[in-house]
Design an enzyme around this catalytic site. Structure first.
Site, PDB file in Angstrom:
ATOM      1  N   LYS A  17      41.986  34.624  52.114  1.00 32.37           N
ATOM      2  CA  LYS A  17      40.511  34.659  52.081  1.00 32.37           C
ATOM      3  C   LYS A  17      39.928  33.451  51.345  1.00 32.37           C
ATOM      4  CE  LYS A  17      39.930  38.548  49.865  1.00 32.37           C
ATOM      5  NZ  LYS A  17      41.256  39.113  49.680  1.00 32.37           N
ATOM      6  N   ARG A  93      34.053  45.442  47.522  1.00 29.90           N
ATOM      7  CA  ARG A  93      35.417  45.939  47.413  1.00 29.90           C
ATOM      8  C   ARG A  93      35.449  47.454  47.371  1.00 29.90           C
ATOM      9  NH1 ARG A  93      37.823  41.242  45.025  1.00 29.90           N
ATOM     10  NH2 ARG A  93      40.032  41.470  44.665  1.00 29.90           N
ATOM     11  N   ARG A 130      51.698  31.677  44.986  1.00 27.02           N
ATOM     12  CA  ARG A 130      50.354  31.091  44.884  1.00 27.02           C
ATOM     13  C   ARG A 130      50.118  30.422  43.524  1.00 27.02           C
ATOM     14  NH1 ARG A 130      45.443  35.008  46.242  1.00 27.02           N
ATOM     15  NH2 ARG A 130      46.014  36.226  44.425  1.00 27.02           N
ATOM     16  N   ARG A 162      48.145  32.430  38.386  1.00 27.14           N
ATOM     17  CA  ARG A 162      47.115  33.274  37.785  1.00 27.14           C
ATOM     18  C   ARG A 162      47.754  34.347  36.901  1.00 27.14           C
ATOM     19  NH1 ARG A 162      43.320  35.058  42.747  1.00 27.14           N
ATOM     20  NH2 ARG A 162      43.604  37.044  41.670  1.00 27.14           N
ATOM     21  N   ARG A 173      46.875  45.997  42.584  1.00 23.97           N
ATOM     22  CA  ARG A 173      45.738  45.495  43.358  1.00 23.97           C
ATOM     23  C   ARG A 173      45.875  45.862  44.830  1.00 23.97           C
ATOM     24  NH1 ARG A 173      46.942  40.131  41.265  1.00 23.97           N
ATOM     25  NH2 ARG A 173      45.743  39.099  42.868  1.00 23.97           N
TER      26      ARG A 173
HETATM   27  P1  ADP Z   1      42.555  39.147  44.579  1.00 26.81           P
HETATM   28  O1  ADP Z   1      41.828  39.346  45.871  1.00 26.81           O
HETATM   29  O2  ADP Z   1      43.843  38.427  44.742  1.00 26.81           O
HETATM   30  O3  ADP Z   1      42.706  40.408  43.772  1.00 26.81           O
HETATM   31  P2  ADP Z   1      40.190  37.911  43.361  1.00 26.81           P
HETATM   32  O4  ADP Z   1      40.164  36.536  42.815  1.00 26.81           O
HETATM   33  O5  ADP Z   1      39.303  38.232  44.509  1.00 26.81           O
HETATM   34  O6  ADP Z   1      41.715  38.154  43.685  1.00 26.81           O
HETATM   35  O7  ADP Z   1      39.861  38.946  42.203  1.00 26.81           O
HETATM   36  C1  ADP Z   1      40.561  38.956  40.980  1.00 26.81           C
HETATM   37  C2  ADP Z   1      40.186  40.195  40.162  1.00 26.81           C
HETATM   38  O8  ADP Z   1      38.798  40.150  39.838  1.00 26.81           O
HETATM   39  C3  ADP Z   1      40.359  41.526  40.867  1.00 26.81           C
HETATM   40  O9  ADP Z   1      41.685  42.004  40.784  1.00 26.81           O
HETATM   41  C4  ADP Z   1      39.374  42.417  40.092  1.00 26.81           C
HETATM   42  O10 ADP Z   1      39.901  42.785  38.840  1.00 26.81           O
HETATM   43  C5  ADP Z   1      38.230  41.467  39.844  1.00 26.81           C
HETATM   44  N1  ADP Z   1      37.205  41.540  40.922  1.00 26.81           N
HETATM   45  C6  ADP Z   1      36.859  40.537  41.773  1.00 26.81           C
HETATM   46  N2  ADP Z   1      35.900  40.944  42.623  1.00 26.81           N
HETATM   47  C7  ADP Z   1      35.633  42.233  42.308  1.00 26.81           C
HETATM   48  C8  ADP Z   1      34.751  43.229  42.825  1.00 26.81           C
HETATM   49  N3  ADP Z   1      33.937  42.977  43.868  1.00 26.81           N
HETATM   50  N4  ADP Z   1      34.763  44.458  42.262  1.00 26.81           N
HETATM   51  C9  ADP Z   1      35.558  44.737  41.222  1.00 26.81           C
HETATM   52  N5  ADP Z   1      36.424  43.863  40.681  1.00 26.81           N
HETATM   53  C10 ADP Z   1      36.461  42.617  41.209  1.00 26.81           C
END
Ligand code: ADP
Length: 220
Positions: A17, A93, A130, A162, A173
């Site tokens: 994504k 999400r 990654r 990360r 996750r």
């Molecule tokens: P990934 O999709 O690999 O989990 P992201 O960079 O999108 O990575 O998100 C990293 C973390 O940030 C998530 O695991 C969550 O803890 C938090 N996060 C990001 N976007 C949201 C959201 N819309 N709602 C709740 N938590 C979020």
């Protein structure tokens, strides 16, 4: 030039994504809004909010809906997004986030929601290799590293793994994705907004598929 799309990217962690959202944002000349990158920026700034978010993120949990909705509400009211549009990555999400987005978008509704489909076995492999620039968030991998190890090609920043890409946090996750986020595929399908795009293949191939799905929607 084609510009001005309002879209959401759905897809499991590691589906690509972030990588694809950056390319699409450049192509359609709209901002890339990644809630994960926004949260990591807050962590780096060391704000109270950032410190609290870091604990949740490192454990592979989700930051509360109330906070995330507030963050996105602010961002989507800035003039770059109201004038041109956005590629939203990492939001919504959960069901409450999706309902809030409908309200926030208001009279400028989404053109489409893409589900970037990649099987679980493949994403687990991808996430463990990654790497990401700490400064500008560019994504790399062990297979596609920056030119000079491990400094970002764009900004020279440190390219690292990360903190939440540990096996335990990844599993948590992915579980949360199935439970909380995958029902949104149905939510958007019912509103006739969903485009399913195969996320396997080269980065260029996947970009082409995405652009053709988007162009079709914009033309229709
Ligand atoms: P990934 O999709 O690999 O989990 P992201 O960079 O999108 O990575 O998100 C990293 C973390 O940030 C998530 O695991 C969550 O803890 C938090 N996060 C990001 N976007 C949201 C959201 N819309 N709602 C709740 N938590 C979020």
């Amino acid at each position: 030039m084609i510009s001005g799309v309002r879209m959401v990217m759905l897809g499991r962690q590691g589906a690509g994504k972030g990588t694809q959202a950056v390319r699409l944002a450049r192509h359609y000349v709209v901002p890339h809004i990644s809630t994960g990158d926004m949260l990591r920026a807050a962590v780096k700034e060391g704000t109270e909010f950032g410190l609290r978010a870091k604990e949740v993120m490192d454990a592979g949990g989700l930051v509360s809906d109330e906070i995330m909705i507030g963050v996105v509400d602010d961002r989507l009211h800035q003039t770059d997004t109201t004038r041109r549009g956005y590629v939203l990555d990492g939001f919504p999400r959960t069901q409450p986030q999706a309902e809030a987005l409908d309200e926030i978008a208001g009279e400028r509704p989404l053109h489409l929601v893409v589900n970037l489909a990649v099987p679980v076995e493949v994403v687990v492999e991808r996430i463990s290799s990654r790497r990401q620039c700490e400064t500008c968030d560019t994504i790399y991998s062990v297979q596609e590293p920056p030119k000079y190890p491990w400094h970002c090609d764009n900004c020279g920043g440190d390219v690292v793994q990360r903190d939440d890409d540990t096996e335990e946090a990844i599993m948590r996750r992915l579980e949360l994705y199935e439970k909380e986020t995958s029902p949104l595929i149905d939510y958007y399908e019912k509103r006739s907004l969903l485009e399913e795009v195969d996320g396997l293949g080269s980065t260029d191939e996947v970009s082409r598929r995405l652009m053709s799905a988007i162009d079709k929607r914009l033309a229709g």
